[in-house]
Structure formats: C-alpha cells, structure tokens
Design an enzyme around this catalytic site. Structure first.
Site, PDB file in Angstrom:
ATOM      1  N   ASP A  73      35.192  46.957  45.762  1.00 44.01           N
ATOM      2  CA  ASP A  73      36.101  46.446  46.790  1.00 44.01           C
ATOM      3  C   ASP A  73      36.847  47.618  47.390  1.00 44.01           C
ATOM      4  OD1 ASP A  73      39.013  46.168  45.172  1.00 44.01           O
ATOM      5  OD2 ASP A  73      37.271  45.796  43.913  1.00 44.01           O
ATOM      6  N   GLU A  79      49.080  39.413  43.283  1.00 44.81           N
ATOM      7  CA  GLU A  79      49.542  40.438  42.344  1.00 44.81           C
ATOM      8  C   GLU A  79      51.054  40.469  42.192  1.00 44.81           C
ATOM      9  OE1 GLU A  79      47.790  44.319  42.871  1.00 44.81           O
ATOM     10  OE2 GLU A  79      46.109  43.478  44.023  1.00 44.81           O
TER      11      GLU A  79
END
Length: 271
Positions: free
Chosen positions: A75, A167
């Site tokens: 990613d 996150e």
C-alpha cells in the site's frame, strides 16, 4: 543551549606516586578492557547487525510461516514519491510477485493525497489489482468524509471495495466513535454496492472496534514484526511491516499478505 561545565578542582596524586586510572561515567575505562572482551564486543556487534537488526528494521528474511501465503501486495501514498511501475511489475518479494496495490486516496473531509490519481491509474495500467483507501478523521463528519472519498475515487469492475483506514480514536465517547465508523462504512457500501474493507492495527481493533457489528466487514490488520499473526478473528489481509523494500520504490513501503489464493482475491473484487 547546554549549560557551561564547571571547572574541576585539580586532583592530588596518590601517595604511591602513581598516576590514577581515569574511569568513565560507567565506572570502567576503555583502556582497562582486555583484548578478549574487546573481541567479544566486536563479535556481538557483528552478529547483531547481521542477524538481529534486519529482523527489527526490515524483513529481508521472512519467517517460514509466511510461505503459507503466496498473494502479496503493498500500500502506497505520496510518501513513496514517484513509483517506477515497470520495475514494480517485475519485482519479487521473497520470490512472490506483487499482485495488489492499495493507494491512499483521501483523508478527513477535504484532503486528497497528491499522488493518488497518478498511482491509481498506473496501478491498473501495469496489471495490478488496485484499491483505494480513506484515512478516517474521528473529528470530522463520517458522511462528509465518505462523500469526499467518492468524489476522488471512481471504482471500477475489478477493483477492491472501498477501504477505511481507522487509526485515531479522537475524544468522542466510544459508542459515538463506533457509530461514526459504521456510518462511513454504511455509506460506502450503499454507494459502491460492495462490502467495504476495514483497516486497523491489532491493538486498535481489540481496544476500540471489538463490537461484533464490525465483523461484517473484511478485516485488514496491521501487526508489525511478528513471526505469526496473533489476531484470532477472521482476517483478509495482514500488513506485516511498514519498513519493506522492493524494486520500483526507493523508500520504505508497507508489505501485506492476502489470506487466501488468487481466486479468493478475485471473488472479493467489485464485479
């Protein structure tokens, strides 16, 4: 600015007339080490740098367990700068080709990654399964964030479903935070017609996203420098390091395992 050191008062020599051995702050002089001790320290440093440090910093040698997973991916975002896609297409990660590339598209309700459009177009052009993710901001409206994501991303047949990267916890009560995450996922599912993918670290999932409602979404788990994944629930992908190296990308990059065969990955894609 460091304070000036005080001048030390002169020390008297011992009655024997010998010069005193100067000791370091740790109570030992370098010059008092025996040759054997020096050689032992050098040997330890060599062993540490050759065998231990690579495991801590970047996975040049994968654990045997990883060989159970032959579908690999990365990613990326603007942090990886300009990617050499031709080199990446021919790259191998411990013998396995890169099969999928997931690209950061957006963050919050108004930020777009500056490399997204170029990366997203080239990922398909060079034959990778591609995906796009949104970095969730817990302080912003989940609906506005989802709308912003879909203004930047036009998913097509053969792409991975929309991906939400969670996150940050923020300051909202836990139940409200969870409802916001679910609101983004619900909007994305209705908009794309596919079940979105949820990304979180192992510890974040266990602390803040244990509600069984999140089990409905394929889980992409981040858990670094582990020889074996400790997460006991269902998972789709494992981001096992953020310090990977691969041809075509000059900087460190996240490396991922897919939990299944390529046919399983294809069944996940938008029809």
């Amino acid at each position: 600015m460091a304070a000036k050191a005080r001048k030390a008062s002169p020390k008297k020599r011992p009655a024997s007339g010998r010069k005193q051995v100067r000791h370091s702050r740790f109570g030992i002089s370098f010059f008092s080490l025996s040759a054997g001790a020096v050689m032992a320290l050098l040997a330890f440093a060599a062993l540490f740098s050759y065998f231990i440090l690579p495991l801590i910093t970047r996975p040049t040698r994968e654990p045997e367990y990883f060989k159970n997973y032959n579908i690999r991916g990365i990613d990326v975002s603007h942090y990886q700068r300009i990617i050499d896609w031709e080199a990446l297409r021919n790259a191998r990660l411990n013998g396995f080709p890169i099969r999928f590339v997931i690209i950061k598209a957006s963050e919050g309700s108004d930020h777009t990654d500056r490399r997204f459009r170029d990366n997203f177009v080239k990922a398909r052009r060079y034959g990778f399964v591609r995906g796009a993710y949104h970095f969730f901001n817990p302080s912003s409206s989940p609906t506005l964030q989802a709308k912003h994501f879909f203004r930047q991303v036009q998913l097509e047949s053969g792409d991975l479903p929309p991906i939400l990267d969670v996150e940050e916890r923020g300051s909202k009560p836990l139940e409200e935070f969870q409802e916001d995450v679910l609101a983004w996922l619900d909007y994305a599912e209705k908009k794309s017609g596919a079940t979105p993918i949820l990304y979180a670290s192992y510890s974040f999932r266990m602390k803040f996203l244990k509600d069984p409602r999140f089990d409905a979404y394929p889980f992409w788990v981040a858990h670094y420098n582990m020889r074996k994944l400790r997460y006991r629930g269902e998972w789709m992908m494992w981001q096992y390091t953020e310090d990977g190296r691969i041809d075509g990308i000059e900087d460190d990059v996240d490396l991922n395992l897919f939990n299944g065969e390529f046919a399983d990955l294809q069944r996940l894609l938008i029809p």
